[in-house]
Design an enzyme around this catalytic site. Sequence first.
Site, PDB file in Angstrom:
ATOM      1  N   CYS A   1      -4.936  12.343  13.297  1.00  0.00           N
ATOM      2  CA  CYS A   1      -5.738  11.142  13.063  1.00  0.00           C
ATOM      3  C   CYS A   1      -5.604  10.253  14.283  1.00  0.00           C
ATOM      4  O   CYS A   1      -4.972  10.631  15.267  1.00  0.00           O
ATOM      5  CB  CYS A   1      -5.305  10.439  11.785  1.00  0.00           C
ATOM      6  SG  CYS A   1      -3.714   9.654  11.931  1.00  0.00           S
TER       7      CYS A   1
ATOM      8  N   ARG B   1      -8.738  -0.516   4.532  1.00  0.00           N
ATOM      9  CA  ARG B   1      -7.857   0.531   4.002  1.00  0.00           C
ATOM     10  C   ARG B   1      -6.524  -0.057   3.569  1.00  0.00           C
ATOM     11  O   ARG B   1      -5.894   0.459   2.643  1.00  0.00           O
ATOM     12  CB  ARG B   1      -7.590   1.590   5.077  1.00  0.00           C
ATOM     13  CG  ARG B   1      -8.793   2.399   5.452  1.00  0.00           C
ATOM     14  CD  ARG B   1      -8.392   3.536   6.325  1.00  0.00           C
ATOM     15  NE  ARG B   1      -7.364   4.333   5.664  1.00  0.00           N
ATOM     16  CZ  ARG B   1      -6.708   5.331   6.225  1.00  0.00           C
ATOM     17  NH1 ARG B   1      -6.961   5.654   7.464  1.00  0.00           N
ATOM     18  NH2 ARG B   1      -5.802   6.008   5.558  1.00  0.00           N
TER      19      ARG B   1
ATOM     20  N   ARG C   1      -0.177  14.594  13.002  1.00  0.00           N
ATOM     21  CA  ARG C   1       0.500  14.268  11.730  1.00  0.00           C
ATOM     22  C   ARG C   1       0.880  15.574  11.020  1.00  0.00           C
ATOM     23  O   ARG C   1       0.221  15.992  10.055  1.00  0.00           O
ATOM     24  CB  ARG C   1      -0.413  13.431  10.807  1.00  0.00           C
ATOM     25  CG  ARG C   1      -1.076  12.211  11.422  1.00  0.00           C
ATOM     26  CD  ARG C   1      -0.200  11.002  11.533  1.00  0.00           C
ATOM     27  NE  ARG C   1       0.350  10.463  10.315  1.00  0.00           N
ATOM     28  CZ  ARG C   1      -0.183   9.492   9.580  1.00  0.00           C
ATOM     29  NH1 ARG C   1      -1.350   8.985   9.916  1.00  0.00           N
ATOM     30  NH2 ARG C   1       0.439   9.021   8.519  1.00  0.00           N
TER      31      ARG C   1
ATOM     32  N   LYS D   1       0.841  -1.221   0.000  1.00  0.00           N
ATOM     33  CA  LYS D   1       0.000   0.000   0.000  1.00  0.00           C
ATOM     34  C   LYS D   1       0.869   1.262   0.000  1.00  0.00           C
ATOM     35  O   LYS D   1       0.638   2.173  -0.790  1.00  0.00           O
ATOM     36  CB  LYS D   1      -0.884  -0.011   1.255  1.00  0.00           C
ATOM     37  CG  LYS D   1      -1.533   1.334   1.563  1.00  0.00           C
ATOM     38  CD  LYS D   1      -2.415   1.295   2.796  1.00  0.00           C
ATOM     39  CE  LYS D   1      -1.728   1.567   4.106  1.00  0.00           C
ATOM     40  NZ  LYS D   1      -1.447   2.967   4.419  1.00  0.00           N
ATOM     41  N   ASN D   2       1.868   1.283   0.896  1.00  0.00           N
ATOM     42  CA  ASN D   2       2.617   2.530   1.065  1.00  0.00           C
ATOM     43  C   ASN D   2       3.653   2.773  -0.025  1.00  0.00           C
ATOM     44  O   ASN D   2       4.290   3.821  -0.067  1.00  0.00           O
ATOM     45  CB  ASN D   2       3.252   2.582   2.455  1.00  0.00           C
ATOM     46  CG  ASN D   2       2.193   2.764   3.534  1.00  0.00           C
ATOM     47  OD1 ASN D   2       1.049   3.112   3.227  1.00  0.00           O
ATOM     48  ND2 ASN D   2       2.564   2.520   4.777  1.00  0.00           N
TER      49      ASN D   2
ATOM     50  N   ASP E   1       4.399   0.578  11.998  1.00  0.00           N
ATOM     51  CA  ASP E   1       3.194  -0.029  11.418  1.00  0.00           C
ATOM     52  C   ASP E   1       2.997  -1.482  11.845  1.00  0.00           C
ATOM     53  O   ASP E   1       1.985  -2.098  11.493  1.00  0.00           O
ATOM     54  CB  ASP E   1       3.237   0.058   9.884  1.00  0.00           C
ATOM     55  CG  ASP E   1       3.067   1.485   9.400  1.00  0.00           C
ATOM     56  OD1 ASP E   1       2.618   2.328  10.180  1.00  0.00           O
ATOM     57  OD2 ASP E   1       3.397   1.747   8.224  1.00  0.00           O
TER      58      ASP E   1
HETATM   59  N1  EPU Z   1       6.653  14.358  10.964  1.00  0.00           N
HETATM   60  C1  EPU Z   1       6.987  15.653  11.250  1.00  0.00           C
HETATM   61  N2  EPU Z   1       6.827  16.593  10.257  1.00  0.00           N
HETATM   62  C2  EPU Z   1       6.394  16.265   9.019  1.00  0.00           C
HETATM   63  C3  EPU Z   1       6.079  14.937   8.732  1.00  0.00           C
HETATM   64  C4  EPU Z   1       6.230  14.001   9.732  1.00  0.00           C
HETATM   65  O1  EPU Z   1       7.386  15.982  12.357  1.00  0.00           O
HETATM   66  O2  EPU Z   1       6.284  17.166   8.175  1.00  0.00           O
HETATM   67  C5  EPU Z   1       6.806  13.328  12.008  1.00  0.00           C
HETATM   68  C6  EPU Z   1       5.540  12.530  12.262  1.00  0.00           C
HETATM   69  O3  EPU Z   1       4.695  13.170  13.184  1.00  0.00           O
HETATM   70  C7  EPU Z   1       6.087  11.233  12.787  1.00  0.00           C
HETATM   71  C8  EPU Z   1       7.395  11.081  12.000  1.00  0.00           C
HETATM   72  O4  EPU Z   1       7.723  12.384  11.523  1.00  0.00           O
HETATM   73  O5  EPU Z   1       6.402  11.351  14.151  1.00  0.00           O
HETATM   74  C9  EPU Z   1       7.307  10.144  10.831  1.00  0.00           C
HETATM   75  O6  EPU Z   1       6.169  10.437  10.035  1.00  0.00           O
HETATM   76  P1  EPU Z   1       6.170  10.248   8.463  1.00  0.00           P
HETATM   77  O7  EPU Z   1       6.017  11.558   7.806  1.00  0.00           O
HETATM   78  O8  EPU Z   1       7.317   9.397   8.062  1.00  0.00           O
HETATM   79  O9  EPU Z   1       4.824   9.441   8.245  1.00  0.00           O
HETATM   80  P2  EPU Z   1       3.980   9.475   6.911  1.00  0.00           P
HETATM   81  O10 EPU Z   1       4.875   9.678   5.761  1.00  0.00           O
HETATM   82  O11 EPU Z   1       2.839  10.394   7.090  1.00  0.00           O
HETATM   83  C10 EPU Z   1       4.183   6.926   6.393  1.00  0.00           C
HETATM   84  C11 EPU Z   1       3.226   5.785   6.222  1.00  0.00           C
HETATM   85  C12 EPU Z   1       2.607   5.428   7.569  1.00  0.00           C
HETATM   86  C13 EPU Z   1       3.749   5.065   8.532  1.00  0.00           C
HETATM   87  C14 EPU Z   1       4.751   6.210   8.622  1.00  0.00           C
HETATM   88  C15 EPU Z   1       5.968   5.891   9.463  1.00  0.00           C
HETATM   89  C16 EPU Z   1       2.444   6.098   3.966  1.00  0.00           C
HETATM   90  C17 EPU Z   1       1.346   6.428   3.050  1.00  0.00           C
HETATM   91  N3  EPU Z   1       2.201   6.169   5.274  1.00  0.00           N
HETATM   92  O12 EPU Z   1       3.395   8.008   6.893  1.00  0.00           O
HETATM   93  O13 EPU Z   1       1.787   4.297   7.346  1.00  0.00           O
HETATM   94  O14 EPU Z   1       3.224   4.804   9.809  1.00  0.00           O
HETATM   95  O15 EPU Z   1       5.211   6.557   7.305  1.00  0.00           O
HETATM   96  O16 EPU Z   1       6.626   4.794   8.966  1.00  0.00           O
HETATM   97  O17 EPU Z   1       3.519   5.760   3.533  1.00  0.00           O
HETATM   98  C18 EPU Z   1       0.023   2.801   7.806  1.00  0.00           C
HETATM   99  O18 EPU Z   1       0.274   2.235   6.731  1.00  0.00           O
HETATM  100  O19 EPU Z   1      -0.718   2.305   8.681  1.00  0.00           O
HETATM  101  C19 EPU Z   1       0.646   4.101   8.086  1.00  0.00           C
HETATM  102  C20 EPU Z   1       0.159   4.954   8.991  1.00  0.00           C
END
Ligand code: EPU
Length: 421
Positions: A117, A400, A122, A22-23, A308
């Site tokens: 969420c 999802r 986030r 998915k990701n 995850d």
């Molecule tokens: N963060 C920041 N600033 C930002 C973005 C993120 O401080 O601008 C923080 C977040 O709050 C968190 C950390 O950085 O503490 C990591 O977040 P990240 O941005 O890596 O998460 P994401 O890209 O929004 C993806 C996956 C998530 C997975 C996370 C961490 C996708 C579509 N989603 O989310 O997947 O948990 O990386 O590995 O790739 C899931 O599949 O259930 C899921 C939530």
Amino acid sequence: MDHFEVNGGSRLKGRIDVSGAKNAALPILAGCLLCEGDVVLRNVPRLRDVHAMLTLLQRLGVVSSWQEDGSLRLRVEDEMNCHAEYELVSRMRASVCVLGPLLAKRKRAQVAMPGGCAIGSRPVNLHVMAMEALGAESELVNGDMMLRAKKLRGTEMFLGGAFGSSVTGTANAVMAAVLAEGRTMIESAACEPEITDLCDFLKGCGAQISGHGTPRILVDGVTSLKGCEHTIIPDRIETGTFMVAAAITNGELMLHGARMEHLIAVVDRLRRVGVNVERGEQGVVVSSSRRLDPVDITTQPYPGFPTDLQAQVTALLCLADGNSVITDKIFPDRFLHVAELNRMGANIRREGGTVIVHGVKRLVGAPVMASDLRASAALILAGLIAKGTMRMSRAYHIDRGYEQIEEKLAGVGADIRRVSE
Ligand code: EPU
């Protein structure tokens, strides 16, 4: 709303085919906005989030169709609309992945701020910072991020935040940089296999990228991207979830198509508690035959233990012979499954971003509520071993991110059914 009923106690045995990730699929689908010409994607999982992304892409002028051979064909036909609206972004946070491609290709992007969420806050500050570093101007209007740039220019940027790098932030930075003028160096880039897969897809379309899979990605801008054919990598989180299913039921599963090299931290922890994990010719074989030992786990960015899989492994350790300490360093509030597992007889105490799991001898069936995707997977896993019937409401959460989970589990002997209301 559908719910799931699971009657615990069956030992799972057999083969499960692992779906596409998915990701990896979600940012790659967003990346199609960059391409001129047809894109053909194979191994795209048919999930609610994928359908939500296709709806968003359709509104952004992308025509897509599933082919007879199971592949997905996409093509940009209209570049007028640049707005990802709150209605879709609030339902699926990965919608934010259209930010970089829209800005790079259409020179403007209007993307609703995702908000929080069930797994916690986030933020998107790193995404916006990356776009600004490449030369975009940004402002916040009615809850939407508005970004504009006549021209993006290659630059050096540091993507490390308080909780490590950002996966989708790195995806956005790379997708904006591929059409920028000159070289971009992304330092503290996410190293997740899904980012590597995105970069491999973009390279197939003509992008110049190196260093993906390491914390320093180099992108040399090109003037346009064509379409390409690409196969999405297998889903390591689905794989890890089924590894726990084998372990928690003292079963034996062959996870066909799984790539063990994407799960080394998970394999390390599972072996530590007494689970057998072996690389097979066409996947990974997981089995267990005794009460498991406790273990401590801290989630970290890749190659560390993935957040995850934190909820699923918490469910497993509920039954270990002793106390385990689990800390989520990525999403310290991602513990909504804890109260539900305790309703099933678990003994888990939360202290901030850490839970202490006191192993119990058995779990019991109960009505529970899914709060988010991975929490719902944890509850189903607990249901597989619980005495009696576990009834999990809000089944849409699991849809999802898990393709036909009830069919896959029933196929290896689980007593699980979806009940439509
Ligand atoms: N963060 C920041 N600033 C930002 C973005 C993120 O401080 O601008 C923080 C977040 O709050 C968190 C950390 O950085 O503490 C990591 O977040 P990240 O941005 O890596 O998460 P994401 O890209 O929004 C993806 C996956 C998530 C997975 C996370 C961490 C996708 C579509 N989603 O989310 O997947 O948990 O990386 O590995 O790739 C899931 O599949 O259930 C899921 C939530």
